[in-house]
Enzyme design. Structure first.
Site, mmCIF file in Angstrom:
data_model
loop_
_atom_site.group_PDB
_atom_site.id
_atom_site.type_symbol
_atom_site.label_atom_id
_atom_site.label_comp_id
_atom_site.label_asym_id
_atom_site.label_seq_id
_atom_site.Cartn_x
_atom_site.Cartn_y
_atom_site.Cartn_z
ATOM 1 N N ALA A 265 0.837 -1.198 0.000
ATOM 2 C CA ALA A 265 0.000 0.000 0.000
ATOM 3 C C ALA A 265 0.877 1.256 0.000
ATOM 4 C CB ALA A 265 -0.923 -0.008 1.211
ATOM 5 N N TYR B 111 3.944 1.424 -1.097
ATOM 6 C CA TYR B 111 4.601 1.484 -2.408
ATOM 7 C C TYR B 111 3.670 2.166 -3.414
ATOM 8 C CZ TYR B 111 6.797 -0.105 -6.731
ATOM 9 O OH TYR B 111 7.384 -0.146 -7.973
ATOM 10 N N ASP B 112 2.421 1.711 -3.435
ATOM 11 C CA ASP B 112 1.463 2.299 -4.377
ATOM 12 C C ASP B 112 1.279 3.789 -4.112
ATOM 13 O OD1 ASP B 112 1.034 -0.071 -5.652
ATOM 14 O OD2 ASP B 112 -0.748 -0.607 -4.500
ATOM 15 N N LEU C 247 0.308 -3.287 -14.629
ATOM 16 C CA LEU C 247 -1.049 -2.755 -14.777
ATOM 17 C C LEU C 247 -1.174 -1.408 -14.093
ATOM 18 C CD1 LEU C 247 -3.105 -5.970 -13.888
ATOM 19 C CD2 LEU C 247 -2.990 -4.865 -16.135
ATOM 20 N N GLU D 168 -11.296 -10.285 -12.961
ATOM 21 C CA GLU D 168 -10.631 -11.475 -12.392
ATOM 22 C C GLU D 168 -9.853 -11.086 -11.145
ATOM 23 O OE1 GLU D 168 -7.580 -12.491 -15.243
ATOM 24 O OE2 GLU D 168 -8.838 -11.918 -16.931
ATOM 25 N N LYS E 168 -6.987 -10.368 -8.692
ATOM 26 C CA LYS E 168 -5.570 -10.070 -8.933
ATOM 27 C C LYS E 168 -4.759 -10.909 -7.945
ATOM 28 C CE LYS E 168 -2.334 -6.285 -9.638
ATOM 29 N NZ LYS E 168 -1.209 -6.766 -8.864
ATOM 30 N N ASP F 132 -1.875 -12.465 -5.841
ATOM 31 C CA ASP F 132 -0.662 -11.856 -5.295
ATOM 32 C C ASP F 132 0.476 -12.880 -5.307
ATOM 33 O OD1 ASP F 132 0.914 -9.946 -4.254
ATOM 34 O OD2 ASP F 132 -0.010 -9.902 -2.262
ATOM 35 N N ARG G 78 9.084 -12.406 -15.089
ATOM 36 C CA ARG G 78 8.895 -11.112 -15.730
ATOM 37 C C ARG G 78 10.209 -10.334 -15.820
ATOM 38 N NH1 ARG G 78 4.702 -6.523 -13.753
ATOM 39 N NH2 ARG G 78 6.059 -6.442 -11.944
ATOM 40 N N GLU H 137 0.096 -16.414 -13.107
ATOM 41 C CA GLU H 137 0.684 -16.106 -11.809
ATOM 42 C C GLU H 137 1.043 -17.377 -11.045
ATOM 43 O OE1 GLU H 137 0.793 -12.860 -11.571
ATOM 44 O OE2 GLU H 137 1.132 -12.302 -9.474
ATOM 45 N N TYR I 252 -3.839 -16.380 -17.045
ATOM 46 C CA TYR I 252 -4.768 -15.264 -17.277
ATOM 47 C C TYR I 252 -4.424 -14.385 -18.472
ATOM 48 C CZ TYR I 252 -1.197 -12.937 -14.393
ATOM 49 O OH TYR I 252 -0.022 -12.484 -13.881
ATOM 50 N N LYS J 212 -10.455 -6.235 -17.583
ATOM 51 C CA LYS J 212 -9.876 -6.194 -18.929
ATOM 52 C C LYS J 212 -10.994 -6.044 -19.945
ATOM 53 C CE LYS J 212 -6.306 -9.364 -17.387
ATOM 54 N NZ LYS J 212 -5.895 -10.768 -17.336
ATOM 55 N N LYS K 212 -7.371 -1.994 -6.813
ATOM 56 C CA LYS K 212 -6.696 -2.510 -5.617
ATOM 57 C C LYS K 212 -7.617 -2.467 -4.400
ATOM 58 C CE LYS K 212 -2.282 -3.193 -6.762
ATOM 59 N NZ LYS K 212 -1.219 -2.666 -5.970
ATOM 60 N N CYS L 208 16.035 -0.293 30.606
ATOM 61 C CA CYS L 208 15.802 -1.505 29.822
ATOM 62 C C CYS L 208 14.987 -2.501 30.647
ATOM 63 C CB CYS L 208 17.142 -2.118 29.439
ATOM 64 S SG CYS L 208 16.993 -3.757 28.711
ATOM 65 N N CYS M 120 17.406 -5.712 31.494
ATOM 66 C CA CYS M 120 18.562 -5.692 32.401
ATOM 67 C C CYS M 120 18.585 -4.470 33.312
ATOM 68 C CB CYS M 120 19.857 -5.758 31.604
ATOM 69 S SG CYS M 120 20.179 -4.239 30.691
ATOM 70 N N CYS N 40 18.992 0.294 24.876
ATOM 71 C CA CYS N 40 19.547 -0.135 26.146
ATOM 72 C C CYS N 40 21.060 0.014 26.080
ATOM 73 C CB CYS N 40 19.169 -1.597 26.376
ATOM 74 S SG CYS N 40 20.163 -2.371 27.649
ATOM 75 N N CYS O 251 23.161 -7.116 29.214
ATOM 76 C CA CYS O 251 21.757 -7.306 28.857
ATOM 77 C C CYS O 251 21.586 -8.629 28.112
ATOM 78 C CB CYS O 251 21.306 -6.148 27.979
ATOM 79 S SG CYS O 251 19.583 -6.256 27.498
#
Ligand code: IVH
Length: 702
Positions: A44, A46-47, A93, A126, A128, A130, A149, A184, A236, A300, A324, A429, A432, A447, A453
Site C-alpha cells: 500500500a 509502495y502504491d 497494470l 478477475e 488479482k 498476489d 517477468r 501467476e 490469465y 480487462k 486494488k 531496559c 537488564c 539499552c 543485557c
C-alpha cells in the site's frame, strides 16, 4: 520538508527534489521486493509513493526524470539464472483505488474507442493474484521455456523449476504452434503456513508472506527444492501467439482451461461498470475465504479487437486496470504496551490487542514503532493522527497491508476511558534495567547494557570473537550461540575461563573430539594477549568502530591511561574530557558513549573482569627515528594544496605526531592553509605556532 507537503503545494524546486527522493525510494523498494524477495515497505505504501510520483510528474512534466519510476516495471535482474528476452514485453497494470477511478477508466476507454456512453462494452473481472508472473512458451504443444517477468524485457529462465509445478502442463494439444501462456505462480495460504512451520523447525528462513514464499521457492538454483514447495499457477494472459485462439478475453480463458490450465474460478464477464463493481465487492467479501492472497480485481476489455485498438502506454495496457483493495483494517482494544529489546538494544513498543480478525488472520500483536509514534508524532516532530496519542485501554485501528506485521493506524479518543494516562516510555531496559538512551536524531531508545543485557549479549559476544576484534579460531557465531545457551559463556571474560571450567562439559558435546577441543583452547590462549585497539573494538561500544578504536589506542597508548581518562572525563569540564574531544575523529556522541559505558558499574565490572584475564598490549609509539614532530600535537586547518587531509594526517602520525581536531593550549603546531578561519585565529590568541603547509613539509623532512 517537501515530502510532507501535498503535491499541489510544491514549488518547482521542491518538486524536483521530491522526484529525486521518490526515484531512489522506489528503486530500493523494487530491488528489495523483486530481487531479494524481502519487501521493505508495504504494498500500500509502495502504491501511495508511486502515485505521488506520478502526480508530481503530471503537474511538472518538464521535471520527469530519465529514470522515472513511472517507466519502470519490476527490478533489475539477479545473477543466478540465465536470461531470456521476452518476444512480447511483460507489462504491469495501472491501478484504480476507488469506484471513481473505475468509472474514469471506462469513460476514457469509451472515448478512445469512440463509443457512446450506453454502447455495449464488456469487461472480464478477475481476482488479482498476489504472486509472481511467469511466461510459459509452448512450441508445437511442448513447453520449451518458463521465464519470470524480470524487468519486463528480459526475464530469468526458470524452466526446470516451473516444470515441477503440478498446475503447469508440459504438453498441450490443440494449441497454435507458438503459444506463450502467462499467469501467476502463487502459494495457497494454508501451504504457506505449513511451509513456514517447517522452515522454523529446521532453522531455515521464514517467509514474510505467501508471495515472497512463492518467489523464493520458484527462484531456487536446485529445482528439487522448488519441487518440494507447494506452488500453484493460474493462467490469465498471453504473449506471442502464432494464430488467434478466440476473439474475446473470456474465450481465451476458456481455451486455456481446455489446454489443461487452471483459470481462476472467480473470473466473471461483466457488461458494464455496475456489474464490475458488484463483482469487486463480492470478491472483496469473500477474500479471506479464497485460500490464497489477492490484492485487488483486474478488469480487462473483453473484445480483443478493442484491446488491440487501445494498445499500450509505456508500461501498462490501456485496456486493463487493477482495482486494488484498500489495506485491511479493523478496530480493537489495546490491552497493554510491552517493550521488547532487540539484539542491538533497541527498545520497541509492541501493542497487545484484544484478538481480532483482519483479512482472515487473527491479530493480537501490532508494532507501535517507537516512543514518538505512540505520542502522535513522527521522527521529525510532525503530528501524526492529528497529534492523538495512544494509551493503554484505547480503541485502536489495526491494518495489515501485504506484510506480516500488523500496524496501528488510528485511535478513537471518543471511546477513551476517564483517567487513562499517556503512555510513559521506560527510561530503563526492561530486560537488564540499564539506562535506555535515546540519542539526538535517533528514533528509538537503546539499552546501554551491552554484555550485561541478556537480550543483547549473544550478539555482543559474536561481535567480540569476530574478525576485526578478538578473531578467535574455532569460536564463531554458531559456537557462541551453543555455549551461551548452555550458560558456559555469558560474558567475554568467560571465554578465557572456558578451558579451566568447561573442558569436561565440552567433551560430552557432539562434534567435539580431543583435537577440536585442543584447537579451540589454543585459539583462545593465542588471544589472551591482545593489542589495545582490538580489545577496545571487541567491547562493541556504540559508535566505536574499528577505525576509532585504533585512533583511541594510538592516542592514549595504554589501557591504564584510557581507564584513567574515561573515568575523569565524566566531568565535562575536566581536562580529560577536552583531551578526548581534541582527538580528530572523536565527537561528542562517541565520547558520551564511551564515558557512559566505562562509568556504568555493571558494564565496568564486565570489562574489568575481561581485562583481568588478558595482557593488553600497549600500542607502541612507532619508531619515529629522529622525527622533530614525534609527540607533538598538531592541527590541520584550511585548504591543503599538496596533499589530502587523510595523507596529511597519516604523514603526521607516521612521524609520531598526534593529530587533533581542535586548537588548545596543548597544541604544538597549527598547519594553516588558505581559507583557515577560527582555528588559526584561536592559535594566534593562544600563542600556538602557526606554520604553512610548505613549512610543515620541511619540518617533517618531505
Ligand atoms: S494481466 C498486460 N491479470 O499483476 C497485463 N495480471 O500489477 C498483464 N496479476 O504483472 C497482466 N493477477 O503479475 C493480469 N488476473 C490477472 C492478474 C495479474 C495478478 C499480476 C501480474 C502482473 C501484475 C500487474
Amino acid at each position: 520538508m517537501p515530502e510532507n507537503k501535498s503535491v499541489s503545494e510544491l514549488t518547482k524546486q521542491e518538486a524536483a527534489q521530491e522526484l529525486e527522493r521518490l526515484a531512489a525510494l522506489l528503486k530500493t523498494a523494487n530491488t528489495a521486493y523483486h530481487q531479494d524477495d524481502a519487501p521493505e515497505i508495504s504494498d500500500a505504501e509502495y502504491d501511495r509513493q508511486k502515485r505521488r510520483n506520478l502526480e508530481i510528474e503530471t503537474l511538472f512534466p518538464a521535471l520527469k526524470r530519465k529514470d522515472s519510476p513511472t517507466d519502470q516495471v519490476g527490478a533489475p535482474l539477479g545473477e543466478t539464472f540465465s536470461k531470456i528476452r521476452h518476444s512480447v514485453r511483460m507489462l504491469s497494470l495501472g491501478n484504480a483505488f476507488d469506484d471513481q477511478d473505475v468509472v474514469d477508466f471506462d469513460t476514457s476507454i469509451r472515448k478512445f474507442l469512440g463509443l457512446e456512453g450506453d454502447a455495449p462494452l464488456a469487461y472480464t473481472a478477475e481476482p488479482k493474484i498476489d504472486g509472481l508472473s511467469l511466461a510459459l512458451r509452448f512450441e508445437n504443444g511442448r513447453l520449451v521455456h518458463a521465464v519470470t517477468r524480470g524487468d519486463g524485457q528480459v526475464g530469468e529462465n526458470v524452466t526446470k523449476n516451473a516444470m515441477t509445478i503440478p498446475d503447469i502442463p508440459h504438453t498441450i494439444s490443440g494449441a497454435p504452434s507458438v503459444l506463450e501462456v502467462r499467469g501467476e505462480v502463487y502459494m495457497a495460504t494454508e501451504d504457506f503456513t505449513k511451509l513456514n512451520a517447517q522452515q522454523t523447525a529446521s532453522g531455515s528462513k521464514v517467509f514474510a508472506n505467501p508471495r515472497n514464499a512463492a518467489a523464493g521457492s520458484l527462484r531456487q538454483l536446485d529445482a528439487s527444492v522448488t519441487a518440494s514447495r507447494p506452488l500453484r499457477f493460474f493462467a490469465y494472459a498471453w504473449g506471442e501467439i502464432s494464430e488467434p485462439i478466440s476473439d474475446t478475453q473470456t474465450g481465451v480463458l476458456e481455451k486455456f482451461k481446455e489446454f489443461g490450465f487452471s483459470v481462476n474460478s472467480r473470473t466473471n464477464t461483466c457488461q458494464n461498470v455496475d456489474q464490475i463493481l458488484a463483482h469487486y465487492r463480492a470478491i472483496s467479501d469473500d477474500r479471506s475465504e479464497l485460500g490464497y492472497d489477492i490484492d485487488g480485481v483486474v478488469y480487462k476489455v473483453d473484445r480483443l479487437d478493442y484491446q488491440e485498438k487501445l494498445g499500450f502506454r509505456s508500461t501498462t495496457p490501456r485496456w486493463a486496470i487493477a482495482h486494488k483493495f484498500p489495506a485491511e483494517k479493523a478496530w480493537t482494544r489495546l490491552e497493554a504496551i510491552d517493550i521488547q529489546v532487540g539484539r542491538t538494544g533497541a527498545l520497541s513498543p509492541v501493542a497487545r490487542l484484544a484478538p481480532i480478525t483482519v483479512g482472515g488472520v487473527v491479530v493480537s500483536n501490532a508494532t507501535l514503532h517507537n516512543e514518538d509514534y505512540i505520542a502522535g508524532r513522527d521522527s521529525k516532530g510532525n503530528l501524526i493522527r492529528d497529534g492523538r496519542d495512544i494509551r493503554v485501554g484505547d480503541w485502536v485501528e489495526i491494518y495489515r497491508a501485504g506484510d506480516v506485521i500488523p500496524k496501528i493506524s488510528d485511535v478513537d479518543v471518543s471511546k477513551r476511558e476517564d483517567g487513562a494516562q499517556p503512555f510513559k516510555f521506560p527510561s530503563r531496559c526492561p530486560v537488564c534495567n540499564s539506562i535506555a538512551l535515546r540519542e539526538d536524531g535517533d528514533s528509538v531508545a537503546r539499552c546501554t547494557g551491552g554484555f550485561v543485557c541478556d537480550a543483547q549479549a549473544v550478539e555482543r559476544l559474536k561481535h567480540f570473537v569476530g574478525r576485526s576484534a578478538f578473531d578467535i579460531d574455532g569460536l564463531g557465531d554458531k559456537q557462541i550461540e551453543q555455549f551461551f545457551e548452555r550458560g558456559w559463556i555469558k560474558k567475554p571474560g568467560d571465554i578465557f575461563r572456558f578451558a579451566a571450567q568447561h573442558a569436561q562439559d565440552l567433551s560430552k558435546l557432539d562434534g567435539y573430539g580431543d583435537k577440536s577441543i585442543d584447537n579451540l583452547f589454543t585459539g583462545i590462549e593465542e588471544r589472551r594477549t591482545i593489542p589495545l585497539n582490538r580489545f577496545l573494538f571487541g567491547l562493541g561500544i556504540r559508535h566505536l568502530g574499528e577505525t576509532s578504536s585504533a585512533l583511541l589506542a594510538r592516542f592514549f597508548s595504554s589501557w591504564d591511561r584510557i581507564k584513567e581518562v574515561l573515568g575523569a572525563a565524566q566531568d565535562e569540564n575536566s581536562a580529560e574530557y577536552a583531551e578526548l574531544l581534541s582527538i580528530d575523529g572523536v565527537g561528542e556522541v562517541m565520547a558520551r558513549a564511551l564515558i557512559d559505558t566505562f562509568n556504568d558499574s555493571q558494564q565496568r565490572a564486565v570489562i574489568d573482569d575481561l581485562a583481568d584475564q588478558l595482557t593488553i598490549e600497549d600500542i607502541a609509539q612507532v619508531d619515529h627515528g629522529d622525527s622533530d614532530v614525534a609527540g607533538k600535537i598538531v592541527v590541520f586547518t584550511g585548504t591543503l594544496e599538496q596533499m589530502t587531509r587523510a595523507e596529511a594526517k597519516a604523514g603526521a602520525e607516521a612521524r609520531g605526531a598526534k593529530v587533533s581536531g581542535s586548537v588548545s593550549k596543548k597544541t604544538d603546531y597549527v598547519i594553516a592553509g588558505p581559507g583557515a578561519g577560527s582555528k588559526a585565529k584561536k592559535a594566534e590568541e593562544l600563542g600556538v605556532t602557526i606554520v604553512s603547509e610548505a613549512e610543515w613539509l620541511d619540518l617533517i623532512g618531505r
